[in-house]
Design an enzyme around this catalytic site. Structure first.
Site: not given
Ligand code: NAX
Length: 325
Positions: A13, A98, A159, A162, A187
């Site tokens: 979601a 962190r 990355d 980018r 990352h």
């Molecule tokens: P959002 O906060 O919009 O969505 C995260 C969702 O995860 C929420 O809906 C939350 O309810 C759900 N969630 C939390 N705990 C959970 C669990 N135990 N089981 C199932 N669902 C759970 O974040 P969003 O922008 O979608 O980013 C998600 C993650 O991607 C973050 O940790 C973010 O830091 C990471 N990213 C990683 C990137 C990468 O290159 N590896 C880049 C983009 C992003 O920063």
């Protein structure tokens, strides 16, 4: 027609998934002849929003979408899954260190790792996106010993993309003329965007740019691009992260472009002296549903020192979370 593949997506979601799910359902990730069933996992408070996402998926009438499961039960979400996209994680809050993020999100990945170990296919292909992605994948792997460990990966493809854009823009070329980009390591800001082996229209990239540009501008720019987007947008990269997921999994399943490299954070097998088992980003090539780390690249002293710094960060992250495995 092929049998449907089951794709589990966590955090379904959230922001990234609002872009990601529709692209999977339209066939961009696994091919336009491959039906899919989406098994979407969320925490209980987010189920209402997830129901709305399902309504929109239904309203797209995607011919390849053969079912959508909405659940807060991890066992249900991972049962029978062929692919797992682990996006769900908590964002870093104000004043949060962190180490706190590592521990909080690490718990999610130890819990889900155990469930995957119990109910998923042993050959499931896993991509961890939720941050800190490499160490979350490491925790997951340690908690899922029955799963083919090679198949537990983390995302550095955003990355990589980018970096492709920055180099293409600097030299006035299209991104598709840039090949053999590499992201080494974590990352995080210690990642090593390396153009030493890159080519632009077949010529060495290093012959097209100044050393001061690639060391002092390009490398920090790519490493800090996520923060730059957060500062401008007020929240982290979402559509571009979803695009990275699509690229990572499509290439892994369907094969990468011959002659090119793609960056994937995968369990180190000791290549380039990196400690075995760390989830470290390497240049890879993908074929027949598998990946291989590109071997035998000459590494300069400068890049080697940067690679070790990123490896050291991963080692210390692993120590911070050792109670989770
Ligand atoms: P959002 O906060 O919009 O969505 C995260 C969702 O995860 C929420 O809906 C939350 O309810 C759900 N969630 C939390 N705990 C959970 C669990 N135990 N089981 C199932 N669902 C759970 O974040 P969003 O922008 O979608 O980013 C998600 C993650 O991607 C973050 O940790 C973010 O830091 C990471 N990213 C990683 C990137 C990468 O290159 N590896 C880049 C983009 C992003 O920063």
């Amino acid at each position: 027609m092929k049998q449907p593949l089951r794709v589990t997506v966590t955090g379904a979601a959230g922001q990234i998934c609002y872009s990601l799910l529709f692209r999977i359902a339209s066939g961009e990730m696994l091919g336009h002849d491959q039906p899919v069933i989406l098994q979407l996992l969320e925490i209980t408070p987010a189920l209402k929003v997830l129901e709305a996402v399902k309504m929109e998926l239904d309203d797209c009438a995607f011919p390849l979408l053969r079912g959508v499961v909405v659940t807060d039960d991890a066992k249900e979400a991972f049962t029978g899954a062929d692919i797992a996209l682990m996006v769900g994680a908590k964002p870093r809050g104000p004043g949060m260190e962190r180490a706190d993020l590592l521990k909080d999100n690490g718990k999610i990945f130890s819990t889900l790792g155990k469930v995957i170990n119990e109910v998923a296919n042993t050959d499931i292909k896993i991509l961890v996106v939720g941050n800190p992605a490499n160490t979350n994948a490491y925790i997951l792997a340690k908690n899922a010993p029955n799963i083919n460990q090679r198949n537990i990966t983390a995302m550095t493809r955003l990355d990589h993309n980018r970096a492709l854009h920055q180099l293409a823009e600097k030299t006035g070329n299209n991104v598709n003329s840039v090949k053999r980009m590499i992201i080494w390591g974590n990352h995080s800001t210690t990642q090593v965007p390396d153009i030493s082996h890159a080519t632009i229209n077949g010529d060495a990239a290093l012959s097209k740019v100044d050393e001061s540009w690639w060391k002092q501008e390009f490398m920090p720019k790519v490493g800090k691009r996520g923060a730059e987007v957060i500062a401008a947008r007020g929240s982290s990269s979402a559509a571009s992260a979803a695009n990275g997921v699509i690229d990572h999994m499509r290439d892994w399943v369907l094969g990468s472009e011959p002659g090119d490299y793609v960056s994937m954070a995968v369990p180190s097998d000791g290549s380039y002296g990196i400690e075995k088992g760390l989830i470290y980003s390497f240049p890879t090539v993908c074929q027949n549903g598998d990946y291989q780390i590109v071997q035998g690249l000459e590494i300069s002293d400068f890049i080697q020192a940067e690679m070790i710094e990123s490896e050291d960060e991963l080692k210390s992250e692993a120590v911070t979370v050792e109670d989770l495995y």
